[in-house]
Design a protein around this motif. Structure first.
Motif, PDB file in Angstrom:
ATOM      1  N   GLN A   1      28.087  42.830  39.571  1.00  0.00           N
ATOM      2  CA  GLN A   1      29.411  42.483  39.052  1.00  0.00           C
ATOM      3  C   GLN A   1      30.512  42.777  40.065  1.00  0.00           C
ATOM      4  OE1 GLN A   1      29.818  40.846  36.113  1.00  0.00           O
ATOM      5  NE2 GLN A   1      27.585  40.849  36.136  1.00  0.00           N
TER       6      GLN A   1
ATOM      7  N   ARG B   1      30.692  39.808  42.754  1.00  0.00           N
ATOM      8  CA  ARG B   1      30.751  38.409  42.330  1.00  0.00           C
ATOM      9  C   ARG B   1      31.940  37.708  42.980  1.00  0.00           C
ATOM     10  NH1 ARG B   1      31.973  37.016  37.410  1.00  0.00           N
ATOM     11  NH2 ARG B   1      32.937  39.033  36.962  1.00  0.00           N
TER      12      ARG B   1
ATOM     13  N   ARG C   1      34.888  37.359  40.721  1.00  0.00           N
ATOM     14  CA  ARG C   1      35.626  38.601  40.521  1.00  0.00           C
ATOM     15  C   ARG C   1      36.578  38.869  41.679  1.00  0.00           C
ATOM     16  NH1 ARG C   1      35.072  44.442  42.520  1.00  0.00           N
ATOM     17  NH2 ARG C   1      36.311  45.557  40.973  1.00  0.00           N
TER      18      ARG C   1
END
Length: 549
Positions: free
Chosen positions: A354, A357, A360
């Motif tokens: 995460q 990413r 992101r």
């Protein structure tokens, strides 16, 4: 307070703002504008508590120039207060909706006197973020309080206006104050105060203009509350309930559910999961398909398509027990949500994925208003614990290290101060990239085996219960809600989950077992130390154990 000249009193203004929002600058602008017009003005501030448990309160008092001569023997200058007095504030300016609610609660904002100027955006408080359940304060209730608790309410998303102008919210709020026409100053006098400051004048004036225009518009009204249905509409995002009660939200979700059910389901999961999408469209109740498709996408990203097949096999066990597959299919829908959430538990591999990413990092650039080609650094604060390390290791090695007192002391010593990783540097990104690439090793990890066994045991109980008590089986599935986060938070959640599952066996012999388990689950989400849950368990111990006819 009594005036030094009969018939005159100061203008009182309270500003509630958080760090970095320019609350002090806003107070300075107001004071400078007043002094320029001949007012006696001062501003003070009382710092709020750190970590967003309270905003700083900036207080401004402006005494108008005397209309006549002061009384014989009186002071030549007024004595101004250094802190707002409840019930004595003319204008309250809040940089966030919850701060407006706090101003009303503290008595700074009153319906007989106060003009409330508030931004309708939300910056969630720590108490809202750490809640085990949905701890968010209802924005609709805050809007209702703003209308009831003020003489005049001026509200819009001043934060969005500031970001649109590449400025800070203090500038747009200053424009809102000017547009409210509650102070005896012209727009030119407001703008002169900004220009005289000499800092970021162009962007501040642009945000000021937008705030000025917004103050001329009617404030937002609370959404009328519809009659609550028996069940919530099918959620459209895994792990998150609808954020509002409005009819528009429910209608939008219902429309999306129907669209997903009546069109090709494959468009939601991508080309790599077409077989799974076809299975969802043919083997599962229509009401649960939207949630299932999102579960497919989530499990595939978390591990791989074979893990998605395992997910569908698990949900299919409960789908086979639906008494009316063409109806609401509550059991299947809740299983689709909560099985996916549990199967995608948060471990170091998932956290690393995460963090790096592309979407992101692009979101961080957009939030920071980084220009194309402009360098940007993202620094992550990580504080790994021994359990998070051992859970990622192969089962034997992880179990050995978990039981080693020496390794626990060593890890605690090395990580007691945490670590900062620059995600945008070569070394930092590579570290997280390597960790994220360890997904193929996850099925051999210590925690993976433990979680899969627990998931199967939980579903076995739900399947065994569904034949006798469908509603209780649904509540058993929803008990997964208490499993959140990582570290101590996850440990507390696991303890609460174990107690809930044990209680489910006892409640099966009681009348109204499903509502009783739902109340226990709400109690488990009420606090982290489990006191509310313990009280709820104690309350049912002496109930009769015979189910009514």
């Amino acid at each position: 307070m009594s005036s030094w000249v009969d018939g005159q009193r100061p203008i009182t203004i309270a500003i509630l703002a958080m760090g970095g929002e320019g609350g002090g600058v806003l107070a300075d602008w107001i004071v400078a504008m007043g002094e320029r017009a001949g007012y006696t003005a001062q501003n003070t501030s009382v710092a709020g508590v750190a970590q967003r448990t309270g905003a700083t309160v900036y207080y401004v008092e402006m005494f108008p120039p005397p209309r006549g001569n002061p009384a014989a023997g009186g002071r030549l200058e007024p004595v101004l207060s250094v802190f707002p007095t409840p019930g004595e504030v003319d204008i309250v300016i809040a940089s966030e909706l919850l701060e407006a609610g706090r101003a009303i609660q503290r008595g700074f904002c009153t319906p007989d006197r106060t003009v409330l100027i508030a931004s309708t955006n939300r910056v969630y408080a720590i108490s809202e973020r750490i809640a085990l359940g949905d701890g968010r304060v209802d924005s609709n209730e805050l809007l209702e309080a703003a209308h009831r608790g003020s003489k005049k309410f001026i509200g819009t998303d001043f934060m969005q206006l500031a970001e649109q102008s590449r400025s800070v919210i203090s500038a747009s709020l200053f424009g809102g104050l000017a547009g409210s026409n509650v102070l005896p100053f012209s727009r030119e006098e407001f703008e002169a105060a900004v220009c005289d400051s000499g800092k970021a004048v162009d962007t501040s004036l642009a945000a000021f203009a937008l705030g000025y225009q917004a103050a001329q518009q009617p404030p937002p009204q609370p959404t009328p509350r519809p009659v609550a249905p028996k069940r919530e509409p099918v959620p459209v995002a895994i792990g998150r309930r609808p954020s509002g009660d409005g009819a528009a939200v429910a209608a939008a979700e219902e429309e999306q559910r129907r669209a997903v059910a009546t069109t090709d389901p494959g468009h939601l999961v991508g080309p790599g999961l077409q077989n799974q999408a076809k299975r969802v469209g043919t083997e599962f109740p229509e009401a649960a398909r939207s949630m299932l498709l999102r579960g497919c996408a989530r499990t595939a990203v978390y591990q791989d398509p074979s893990y998605t097949d395992r997910y569908l096999d698990r949900v299919a066990r409960l789908a086979a027990l639906e008494p009316d597959p063409s109806g609401e299919a509550r059991l299947t829908t809740e299983a689709a949500r909560h099985v996916a959430l549990w199967m995608c538990y948060q471990d170091t591999i998932h956290v690393a994925l995460q963090k790096i990413r592309r979407a992101r990092l692009a979101g961080v650039r957009a939030e920071a208003h980084a220009a194309p080609g402009q360098l940007m650094q993202v620094r992550e604060y990580l504080h790994p614990q021994i359990d998070e390390i051992t859970d990622t290791l192969p089962t034997r090695l992880g179990r050995w290290l978990a039981g080693s007192a020496f390794s626990r002391k060593l890890v605690a010593r090395l990580t007691r101060h945490g670590m900062v990783v620059n995600t945008t540097s070569i070394i930092g990104f590579t570290m997280l990239w390597v960790m994220a690439r360890m997904r193929p090793l996850r099925p051999r990890s210590l925690r993976f085996g433990r979680e899969q066994q627990a998931i199967d045991a939980w579903l076995d109980l739900a399947v065994a219960t569904a034949a006798d008590d469908y509603a209780l089986a649904c509540e058993i599935v929803e008990c997964q809600q208490v499993l959140k986060g990582y570290g101590q938070t996850h440990q507390h959640g696991t303890e609460s989950f174990t107690k809930l599952i044990e209680a489910a066996a006892t409640l099966a012999a009681l009348p109204d077992a499903a509502p009783a388990l739902a109340r226990l689950r709400s109690a488990a989400l009420a606090d982290e130390d489990g006191k509310a849950l313990q009280a709820g368990l104690a309350a049912i111990q002496n109930q009769p154990t015979t189910r009514s006819a």
